[in-house]
Enzyme design. Structure first.
Site, PDB file in Angstrom:
ATOM      1  N   ASP A   1       0.987  -1.009   0.472  1.00 40.94           N
ATOM      2  CA  ASP A   1      -0.055   0.103   0.191  1.00 40.94           C
ATOM      3  C   ASP A   1       1.088   0.884  -0.071  1.00 40.94           C
ATOM      4  O   ASP A   1       0.421   2.367  -0.485  1.00 40.94           O
ATOM      5  CB  ASP A   1      -0.985  -0.005   1.211  1.00 40.94           C
ATOM      6  CG  ASP A   1      -0.155   0.219   2.839  1.00 40.94           C
ATOM      7  OD1 ASP A   1       0.529   0.233   2.961  1.00 40.94           O
ATOM      8  OD2 ASP A   1      -1.056  -0.141   3.567  1.00 40.94           O
TER       9      ASP A   1
ATOM     10  N   TYR B   1      12.288   3.061  -0.378  1.00 40.56           N
ATOM     11  CA  TYR B   1      11.375   2.124  -0.734  1.00 40.56           C
ATOM     12  C   TYR B   1      10.160   2.198  -1.608  1.00 40.56           C
ATOM     13  O   TYR B   1       9.995   1.404  -1.889  1.00 40.56           O
ATOM     14  CB  TYR B   1      10.847   1.232   0.767  1.00 40.56           C
ATOM     15  CG  TYR B   1      10.214   0.013   0.608  1.00 40.56           C
ATOM     16  CD1 TYR B   1      10.900  -1.502   0.395  1.00 40.56           C
ATOM     17  CD2 TYR B   1       8.777   0.118   0.797  1.00 40.56           C
ATOM     18  CE1 TYR B   1      10.175  -1.743   0.101  1.00 40.56           C
ATOM     19  CE2 TYR B   1       8.155  -1.192   1.458  1.00 40.56           C
ATOM     20  CZ  TYR B   1       8.716  -1.615   0.726  1.00 40.56           C
ATOM     21  OH  TYR B   1       7.384  -2.503   0.418  1.00 40.56           O
TER      22      TYR B   1
ATOM     23  N   LYS C   1       9.353  -0.011  -5.556  1.00 38.69           N
ATOM     24  CA  LYS C   1       7.708  -0.789  -4.948  1.00 38.69           C
ATOM     25  C   LYS C   1       6.996  -0.590  -6.503  1.00 38.69           C
ATOM     26  O   LYS C   1       6.412  -1.056  -7.385  1.00 38.69           O
ATOM     27  CB  LYS C   1       7.932  -0.757  -4.123  1.00 38.69           C
ATOM     28  CG  LYS C   1       7.689  -1.856  -3.033  1.00 38.69           C
ATOM     29  CD  LYS C   1       7.968  -3.087  -2.949  1.00 38.69           C
ATOM     30  CE  LYS C   1       6.938  -4.021  -3.080  1.00 38.69           C
ATOM     31  NZ  LYS C   1       7.453  -5.648  -3.463  1.00 38.69           N
TER      32      LYS C   1
END
Ligand code: NAD
Ligand code: TDX
Length: 337
Positions: A127, A151, A155
């Site tokens: 999410d 990070y 993603k």
């Protein structure tokens, strides 16, 4: 028979997935490809190591030659990509390996999967790609991507690559975007295991900022049931949010852990905030509930007790970890705060 290449299967969520699948299904053959970074641990897979439907291979998802060899040798027809650098704080200390594994590694895995005509490529996402919410509202699958950390941006890059392979080549891909997981076998750099282990040692519990950041917690088994369903029934090119609607502030969680352990709140220490710290995550998971029939089974108040009990009962698992290189990370992360 599903012949599944599971990447990152020695980490927290991947190992829980493999243990769960091999306990409940006999129509899965799993090849676990894992680089065994600091976060990968074969101890997590002790109960399946002799299972005839399981093979472990040490290697990197960025290694195309190895991937081609594995796809051919094991006639792989499904891929689940758990492999990633997964810790936001580490991505702030140094981002390069995050882009290498999470973006380039995923792209190499997609290329190999396309060349071997797999039936499904399941990308395990987060999410965090949606960025941060204010006090109200939920992330849906149509919320624009707005990642804030190295990070989460890596993603998001992987998600975009995955969808592009569906659009351009017709590769059957599905993406799951899950909220914060907790449960057994989670590396003690993440909030919940870190706080449990520090409390067990009567060490200070470092809370970033004002402790009022909100995460939407899900027990790892519930996440993995969603991954299983999405692999089998997820639509091609579709994204499914996964969350258990269990929002908590960090300070609430830490106080609860102290209460379960019977420890004093004096252990709490407010420290310098995480740079760029996302304020709130909250998930609308109605799409996977309505379309795939998934729903969470574990309530936070019960599963957090199970989780604390697991760490209390498995000291040798985490004592091995925190006595090694972990200490260097811990000092770097928390010393100057
Ligand atoms: P983890 O850090 O515990 O495990 C990652 C695993 O990937 C490790 O076993 C590691 O050795 C392996 N790995 C890393 N780089 C690799 C490479 N180049 N090639 C092969 N293997 C490699 O992570 P986790 O918490 O289990 O997360 C698994 C996946 O789920 C990640 O993709 C993460 O982004 C995603 N996710 C995690 C959460 C969460 O709360 N932990 C929530 C949503 C999504
Ligand atoms: O020492 C700490 N003190 C603290 O206050 C740590 C480690 C964390 N925190 C806070 C930061 C966050 O607000 O706790 C919250 C949770 O932190 P993490 O456990 O590091 O998780 P988060 O940053 O939310 O990211 C996690 O959820 C989404 C996973 O690590 C990701 O892999 C996943 O994609």
């Amino acid at each position: 028979m599903k012949k599944v290449l599971v990447t990152g299967g020695a980490g927290f969520i991947g190992s829980n997935f493999i243990n769960h699948i091999l306990k409940t299904r006999d129509d899965y053959f799993i090849v676990n490809l894992d680089k065994l970074t600091y976060a990968g641990n074969l101890e997590n897979l002790k109960e399946v190591e002799d299972n005839p439907n399981y093979v472990f291979v040490k290697g990197d998802i960025i290694n195309r030659e190895l991937l081609d060899y594995l796809f051919d040798k094991y006639e792989i027809n499904h891929v689940i990509n758990f492999a990633a650098e997964s810790h936001v704080d580490r991505s702030i200390l140094g981002s390069e390996v995050f882009y290498r594994t999470n973006v380039v590694g995923t792209a190499v895995l997609l290329e190999a999967s396309r060349n071997h005509n797999v039936d499904k490529f399941l990308q395990v996402s987060t999410d965090e790609v949606y960025g941060s919410l204010g006090a109200t509202g939920l992330f849906t699958e149509t919320t624009p991507l707005s990642p804030n950390s190295p990070y989460s941006s890596s993603k998001a890059g992987a998600d975009m690559a995955t969808l592009s392979f569906n659009h351009t080549y017709g590769l059957p891909v599905t993406i799951t975007r899950c909220s914060n997981n907790y449960g057994p076998l989670q590396f003690p750099e993440k909030l919940i295991p870190l706080m449990i282990i520090n409390a067990l040692h009567n060490k200070k519990l470092p809370i970033y900022g004002d402790g009022m950041n909100v995460r939407d917690w899900i027990y790892v088994i519930d996440h993995n049931r969603a991954v299983e369903l999405a692999l089998e029934n997820g639509g091609d090119g579709e994204v499914y949010n996964v969350g258990a609607s269990q929002e908590m502030t960090n300070i609430e969680i830490v106080k609860l852990i102290l209460q379960i352990l019977g420890k004093s709140e004096d252990l709490i220490e407010y420290v310098k905030d995480r740079p760029g710290h996302d304020r709130r995550y909250a998930i609308d998971s109605s799409k996977i509930q309505n379309e795939l029939g998934w729903k969470p089974e574990f309530r936070f108040e019960d599963a957090i007790v199970k989780t604390v009990e697991w760490y209390k009962g498995n000291r040798s698992w985490w004592e091995g970890i925190i006595s090694g290189d972990y200490l260097k990370y811990y000092e770097k992360q928390y010393k100057k705060r």
